[in-house]
Scaffold this active site. Structure first.
Site, PDB file in Angstrom:
ATOM      1  N   SER A  71      -9.476   1.627   2.804  1.00 13.49           N
ATOM      2  CA  SER A  71      -8.746   2.226   1.855  1.00 13.49           C
ATOM      3  C   SER A  71      -7.746   1.186   0.769  1.00 13.49           C
ATOM      4  O   SER A  71      -7.321   2.271   0.143  1.00 13.49           O
ATOM      5  CB  SER A  71      -8.192   3.697   2.398  1.00 13.49           C
ATOM      6  OG  SER A  71      -7.800   3.015   3.497  1.00 13.49           O
ATOM      7  N   SER A  95      -9.686  -0.401   6.935  1.00 14.17           N
ATOM      8  CA  SER A  95      -9.624  -0.445   5.423  1.00 14.17           C
ATOM      9  C   SER A  95      -8.260  -2.117   5.072  1.00 14.17           C
ATOM     10  O   SER A  95      -7.918  -2.340   3.784  1.00 14.17           O
ATOM     11  CB  SER A  95      -8.275   0.768   5.564  1.00 14.17           C
ATOM     12  OG  SER A  95      -8.825   2.015   5.237  1.00 14.17           O
ATOM     13  N   LYS A 117       0.742  -1.394  -0.626  1.00 14.59           N
ATOM     14  CA  LYS A 117      -0.248  -0.023   0.311  1.00 14.59           C
ATOM     15  C   LYS A 117       0.955   1.217  -0.060  1.00 14.59           C
ATOM     16  O   LYS A 117       1.927   1.357   0.733  1.00 14.59           O
ATOM     17  CB  LYS A 117      -0.550  -0.101   1.323  1.00 14.59           C
ATOM     18  CG  LYS A 117      -1.763   1.133   2.067  1.00 14.59           C
ATOM     19  CD  LYS A 117      -3.103   0.578   2.265  1.00 14.59           C
ATOM     20  CE  LYS A 117      -3.930   2.009   2.169  1.00 14.59           C
ATOM     21  NZ  LYS A 117      -4.549   1.570   3.657  1.00 14.59           N
TER      22      LYS A 117
END
Lengths: 94, 471
Positions: free
Chosen positions: B149, B174, B72
């Site tokens: 997210s 997330s 990420k």
């Protein structure tokens, strides 16, 4: 509490944000709606409850206080163009 | 092919790591054109890393030897631009690896790129992107969201045909939310189980790094590699790391699972309910004792508690981003207040500004006790209620998200407060720092549905055990 543009501007100043008039106007009703969500907490009694600042009871895990190799000045300064004589350079504070 | 089979192939010399990484990078490029899962493909460093593994140097005998992994964008990778999806950090090249990334490298994993996300993790649909970034698209319908997210991570985990694990990060859901919307397995570990060193922080008392992959065994193996104490991160736990992959084949008979009654009924899509009930039946037929439980405070007060604490922490964490030292910069003019405000106003996106504003407000003199302090006390009650439930149950099951992945045009019409409600089921396990797992449990009209299992602190093994029983 009155939510108005004066409050929004005050918060923005504390947050080091310059909001445009359009941003301020858009934020006002959103702020009111979100504060309504927050109001839900008025319905719960927390008398005598200890705050939880983190979720897990972890013992403090501090490493031994020994000097070890760290970043070189060159590496630490590699991500900015604002530098002088091996130091970060910033705006005036006074 | 599973991750374990792939790694065995590398150890046995059956797989040419360099050739395989070239093929993987090409596939990443093709997928990225259509779906936008990666903010950056780290081609050069991936090939260099593959050569090291291939020459039996770094990580060649490791538990993830030669395995393509994606990271990420909010997790620092040495020498690779790491922006957390924000124009504020555009151009930032970390001079160090995050703790979890160092462990992946030591295990021989090869980093193929940085995955797309909501700016700093501020969102549930990956649509709150920073200025100049685009939202990743759902692998099953490009007009729909991947969730967020960690949307890019979950999308890539679904779409990439070769064995691969993505590292995501969760503050309020997330990891499991995008895993649910993309039909993959996402495991968010206990707070403190995986080092946050090198994570571009959102909420320091909430952030957790965890793996997303196609199977429970894949994420279990990755978790085993990244978990553990890190002397650079004082909130990591010294609790021993279990052999998570060994839980995959453990019998679940006799385990007790609480069915979260507040997660069914009004507000939950009937197709989601049906699939999650199907999963519950599957557990029952494997001998799991499933019975209804209630988590009244977490469900009723989770959203306001989370949306006070998380922005409060975010606004302090983001205060360091001010146009000095790294990231966005301007010509230095005027005093520091003017300079900082100008850079921040230009480089932060809409939702980042909103959360900074909210968090600044809830911590301000005159409001702090009524909002921030009160929320931390409600957080204590949320943790206590979960702890009571875990006296009677080994795990709790609920839908991960109560709706199917929405279309982008539907998301656009939501107000910020409506947007926050999507996290109703995921914020409380995150506030309580509890490990939780998304399992794909069905589909409706071609769109995936996920069930969420939550266990007590440091019981990730039980999550793996129950998750595997649902595969």
């Amino acid at each position: 509490m009155k939510v108005d543009s004066a409050l929004i501007e005050h918060v923005a100043k504390n947050a080091r944000l310059q909001l445009s008039r359009t941003e301020c106007e858009a934020f006002l009703p959103e702020f009111e709606e979100i504060l309504d969500v927050y109001k839900k907490l008025n319905g719960i009694d927390v008398t005598g409850v200890e705050p939880a600042l983190q979720p897990v009871d972890l013992a403090p895990n501090l490493r031994e206080d020994k000097i070890k190799a760290s970043f070189s000045q060159e590496k630490a300064l590699a991500n900015t163009k604002h530098k002088k004589d091996g130091y970060f350079k910033g705006p005036r504070t006074m | 092919m599973s991750v374990a089979e792939f790694v065995k192939g590398v150890h046995d010399g059956q797989i040419d790591v360099v050739e395989h990484i070239h093929r993987t990078l090409e596939e990443c490029k093709i997928i990225n054109k259509e779906y936008g899962y990666l903010n950056l493909i780290s081609e050069e460093s991936a090939i260099a890393q593959a050569k090291l593994v291939s020459k039996k140097r770094k990580g060649a005998k490791g538990a993830l030897a030669g395995l393509p992994v994606s990271i990420k964008d909010s997790i620092c990778v040495k020498g690779v631009e790491s922006t957390a999806g924000s124009a504020m950090l555009k151009g930032y090249i970390p001079p160090f690896d995050a703790g979890c990334v160092s462990r992946l490298r030591q295990a021989g994993a090869i980093i193929v790129g940085k995955t797309a996300q909501d700016e700093f993790g501020f969102g549930s649909f990956s649509t709150n992107t920073g200025i100049g970034f685009t939202a990743p698209k759902n692998p099953f319908d490009r007009l729909r969201s991947c969730g967020g997210s960690s949307g890019g991570a979950a999308g890539l985990a679904q779409k990439l045909s070769v064995p691969h694990v993505a590292l995501g990060e969760s503050t309020g859901g997330s990891i499991v939310n995008p895993a649910s919307f993309c039909g993959v397995v996402g495991l968010c570990p206990t707070y403190g189980r995986v080092s946050r060193y090198g994570l571009i922080d959102y909420g320091s008392s909430l952030d957790k790094v965890g793996p997303i992959g196609k199977t429970v065994a894949d994420v279990a193996l990755a978790l085993k590699v990244i978990a553990g104490f890190d002397e650079k991160e004082s909130t990591t736990a010294t609790v021993p790391v279990e052999d998570y992959p060994s839980f995959v084949k453990k019998d679940v008979a006799g385990l007790r699972v609480g069915i979260l009654k507040e997660s069914f009924g009004e507000g939950t899509d009937s197709a989601v309910e049906k699939s999650v009930w199907g999963a519950i039946k599957q557990l029952e037929s494997a001998g799991v004792d499933c019975r209804e439980i209630s988590l009244k405070i977490p469900i009723e007060y989770g959203i306001p508690t989370y949306y006070i604490i998380a922005p409060s922490e975010a606004s302090t964490n983001l205060a360091k981003l001010c146009g000095l030292r790294y990231g966005a910069e301007e010509k230095i003019e005027g005093d520091f207040n003017t300079y900082f405000s100008e850079v921040r106003s230009r480089a932060f996106g809409k939702e980042a500004k909103r959360r900074i504003m909210l968090g600044t407000f809830t911590r301000m003199a005159g409001y702090r006790d009524a909002y921030y302090v009160k929320a931390t006390k409600v957080r204590r009650l949320i943790i206590d209620e979960y702890k009571n439930v875990f006296k009677k149950c080994d795990a709790v099951i609920s839908p991960t998200v109560s709706i199917l992945p929405p279309r982008f045009d539907e998301i656009k019409n939501l107000t910020p407060a409506q947007n926050y409600l999507i996290d109703a089921l995921t914020v409380s396990p995150n506030l309580a720092g509890l490990p939780h797992l998304n399992m794909p449990v069905g589909k409706h009209n071609g769109l995936p549905i996920g069930a969420m299992l939550t266990t007590d602190h440091f019981k990730e093994g039980v999550l793996v055990q129950l998750g595997a029983a649902l595969e």
